[in-house]
Design a protein around this motif. Sequence first.
Motif, PDB file in Angstrom:
ATOM      1  N   VAL A 228       0.830  -1.209   0.000  1.00 52.04           N
ATOM      2  CA  VAL A 228       0.000   0.000   0.000  1.00 52.04           C
ATOM      3  C   VAL A 228       0.866   1.262   0.000  1.00 52.04           C
ATOM      4  O   VAL A 228       0.594   2.218  -0.737  1.00 52.04           O
ATOM      5  CB  VAL A 228      -0.954   0.000   1.213  1.00 52.04           C
ATOM      6  CG1 VAL A 228      -1.728   1.312   1.293  1.00 52.04           C
ATOM      7  CG2 VAL A 228      -1.921  -1.175   1.126  1.00 52.04           C
ATOM      8  N   ALA A 232       0.739   4.582  -2.522  1.00 51.11           N
ATOM      9  CA  ALA A 232       0.019   5.727  -1.948  1.00 51.11           C
ATOM     10  C   ALA A 232       0.437   7.081  -2.524  1.00 51.11           C
ATOM     11  O   ALA A 232      -0.441   7.887  -2.891  1.00 51.11           O
ATOM     12  CB  ALA A 232       0.157   5.722  -0.429  1.00 51.11           C
ATOM     13  N   HIS A 253       3.205   8.484   7.979  1.00 54.80           N
ATOM     14  CA  HIS A 253       3.109   7.021   7.956  1.00 54.80           C
ATOM     15  C   HIS A 253       4.353   6.388   8.588  1.00 54.80           C
ATOM     16  O   HIS A 253       4.241   5.472   9.422  1.00 54.80           O
ATOM     17  CB  HIS A 253       2.950   6.537   6.515  1.00 54.80           C
ATOM     18  CG  HIS A 253       3.196   5.075   6.333  1.00 54.80           C
ATOM     19  ND1 HIS A 253       2.319   4.112   6.781  1.00 54.80           N
ATOM     20  CD2 HIS A 253       4.244   4.408   5.765  1.00 54.80           C
ATOM     21  CE1 HIS A 253       2.800   2.909   6.487  1.00 54.80           C
ATOM     22  NE2 HIS A 253       3.967   3.069   5.885  1.00 54.80           N
ATOM     23  N   ALA A 291      -9.474   4.023   3.513  1.00 48.99           N
ATOM     24  CA  ALA A 291      -9.097   4.367   2.140  1.00 48.99           C
ATOM     25  C   ALA A 291     -10.269   4.242   1.181  1.00 48.99           C
ATOM     26  O   ALA A 291     -10.352   4.969   0.185  1.00 48.99           O
ATOM     27  CB  ALA A 291      -7.941   3.485   1.683  1.00 48.99           C
ATOM     28  N   PHE A 300      -6.506   9.680   2.817  1.00 47.79           N
ATOM     29  CA  PHE A 300      -5.169   9.136   2.541  1.00 47.79           C
ATOM     30  C   PHE A 300      -4.298   9.155   3.795  1.00 47.79           C
ATOM     31  O   PHE A 300      -3.677   8.153   4.154  1.00 47.79           O
ATOM     32  CB  PHE A 300      -4.498   9.934   1.421  1.00 47.79           C
ATOM     33  CG  PHE A 300      -4.961   9.566   0.043  1.00 47.79           C
ATOM     34  CD1 PHE A 300      -4.578   8.370  -0.545  1.00 47.79           C
ATOM     35  CD2 PHE A 300      -5.788  10.429  -0.682  1.00 47.79           C
ATOM     36  CE1 PHE A 300      -4.990   8.032  -1.825  1.00 47.79           C
ATOM     37  CE2 PHE A 300      -6.205  10.098  -1.963  1.00 47.79           C
ATOM     38  CZ  PHE A 300      -5.809   8.899  -2.539  1.00 47.79           C
ATOM     39  N   SER A 303      -5.564   6.788   6.549  1.00 48.93           N
ATOM     40  CA  SER A 303      -5.284   5.404   6.169  1.00 48.93           C
ATOM     41  C   SER A 303      -3.814   5.060   6.380  1.00 48.93           C
ATOM     42  O   SER A 303      -3.476   4.001   6.925  1.00 48.93           O
ATOM     43  CB  SER A 303      -5.671   5.191   4.703  1.00 48.93           C
ATOM     44  OG  SER A 303      -5.252   3.920   4.246  1.00 48.93           O
ATOM     45  N   LEU A 304      -2.923   5.960   5.960  1.00 44.64           N
ATOM     46  CA  LEU A 304      -1.489   5.699   6.082  1.00 44.64           C
ATOM     47  C   LEU A 304      -1.030   5.661   7.538  1.00 44.64           C
ATOM     48  O   LEU A 304      -0.154   4.864   7.905  1.00 44.64           O
ATOM     49  CB  LEU A 304      -0.700   6.754   5.305  1.00 44.64           C
ATOM     50  CG  LEU A 304      -0.730   6.605   3.781  1.00 44.64           C
ATOM     51  CD1 LEU A 304      -0.150   7.843   3.113  1.00 44.64           C
ATOM     52  CD2 LEU A 304       0.028   5.361   3.353  1.00 44.64           C
ATOM     53  N   TRP A 362      -6.984   2.804  -6.928  1.00 49.34           N
ATOM     54  CA  TRP A 362      -6.564   2.833  -5.527  1.00 49.34           C
ATOM     55  C   TRP A 362      -7.518   2.015  -4.661  1.00 49.34           C
ATOM     56  O   TRP A 362      -7.105   1.321  -3.734  1.00 49.34           O
ATOM     57  CB  TRP A 362      -6.501   4.277  -5.063  1.00 49.34           C
ATOM     58  CG  TRP A 362      -6.294   4.506  -3.597  1.00 49.34           C
ATOM     59  CD1 TRP A 362      -7.183   5.057  -2.730  1.00 49.34           C
ATOM     60  CD2 TRP A 362      -5.114   4.218  -2.839  1.00 49.34           C
ATOM     61  NE1 TRP A 362      -6.644   5.137  -1.467  1.00 49.34           N
ATOM     62  CE2 TRP A 362      -5.360   4.629  -1.512  1.00 49.34           C
ATOM     63  CE3 TRP A 362      -3.880   3.657  -3.153  1.00 49.34           C
ATOM     64  CZ2 TRP A 362      -4.426   4.491  -0.484  1.00 49.34           C
ATOM     65  CZ3 TRP A 362      -2.934   3.525  -2.132  1.00 49.34           C
ATOM     66  CH2 TRP A 362      -3.213   3.930  -0.831  1.00 49.34           C
ATOM     67  N   ASN A 366      -6.702  -1.448  -2.324  1.00 50.68           N
ATOM     68  CA  ASN A 366      -6.984  -1.592  -0.895  1.00 50.68           C
ATOM     69  C   ASN A 366      -7.900  -2.772  -0.591  1.00 50.68           C
ATOM     70  O   ASN A 366      -7.874  -3.301   0.522  1.00 50.68           O
ATOM     71  CB  ASN A 366      -7.587  -0.293  -0.339  1.00 50.68           C
ATOM     72  CG  ASN A 366      -6.520   0.737   0.000  1.00 50.68           C
ATOM     73  OD1 ASN A 366      -5.945   0.721   1.071  1.00 50.68           O
ATOM     74  ND2 ASN A 366      -6.250   1.634  -0.943  1.00 50.68           N
TER      75      ASN A 366
END
Length: 388
Positions: A228, A232, A253, A291, A300, A303-304, A362, A366
């Motif tokens: 991922v 990203a 992240h 995501a 974004f 999610s990260l 994307w 996911n």
Amino acid sequence: MSSASTNVKLYPVAQALGASTPPIIISLGGLVSLSLNAPQDLITMPVFLFNLGVALSTLPAAFMVRQFGRKAAYLFAAMVCVLAGLVAGTSIINQSFIWFCSGTFLAGFYAAHVQSYRFAITEGVASEEQGKAISRVMIGGLAAAIIGPQVVVWTEGALEAQYAGSFLSMSVLGVLAIILLTQLKPVESGSKAKSGGSKLEALALLKRPAYLTAVAAGVVSYGLMAFVMTAAPIAMVSHGHEVHQAALGIQWHVLAMFAPSFFTGKLMAKYGKARITAIGLLLIALSGLIALFGLELTHFWGSLILLGIGWNFGFIGATALVAQSVPEEDKSVAQGLNDFLIFSIVAVGSFMSGLLLNSTSWQVLNLVIFPTVALALGLMLFNQKRSS
């Protein structure tokens, strides 16, 4: 002070130095390819070869540790880092893409040894304290997440050949690691290990349910994170976000990957290694769910960040489970096979994520998270019922 106590203090610093080299390669590899006029299809080749170098070096690293001891193996690997930095840096000056790729591939050999620091720090440490020790090594990774990018900032334009200074600085990091690693102390690992070691075949380990389950959790945690994370930044920019916003998302992240290490060990001691590993896998699944909710910057970044925390719990927990799943005399083989499987998947995943993102979306990328996490959790649940 005991040898184990001394090493517990040294390994996090060694991790900070050793783990500072991958961010240099990952952040600049593609840019160097462009500056060397590499074919468009091969722009990510230096980063792929670095990951491949890690995967192919995990078993040789385990062999060297068994044959020559950790101190000798780690010192040799740090010397290879010095060579890799010199090869990569001078190849930029000489405008040689092939030699630059050779340098990043060599750096993978060093990185494979650095990855095993998280196992080395547990030697001579009581079982109930091993999770905390592993977390201390991962805190070194947090420092590396700051050191590596800063090295790029400080050295990017230091020489006339742009980026050459950054890769030559890898050699400096290697020299510093050599100085530190000379201070490592030998640790007695028990009578069985001293009496000749294990004759175990590596693949026979996979027949052990506890070991197989721990490896699967590590493979899924690290593999999905790399899968991922690689895609990203591309996804963020392609959906209208700025490059600096994508870079900031990756920075958060990486910080989320290592910051929880301050308390992950304590959580494992209180709630158990398997439970924290499972929570990590669930957080990775939750990151995929966020995501899917939208394409705004908050989706974004959120999610990260969750992906990073999930990786920390899942990967550190799985590492501790691997360490306790085999007897002392089998550990070097078990650790080498574990890392070989993990980083083989990471290399493939980092390559495949771009292809999947370009051919689908994307969101589809996911969706891969959910069945993969379900498989790992199912295996953990089955093993728990089997052993109870």
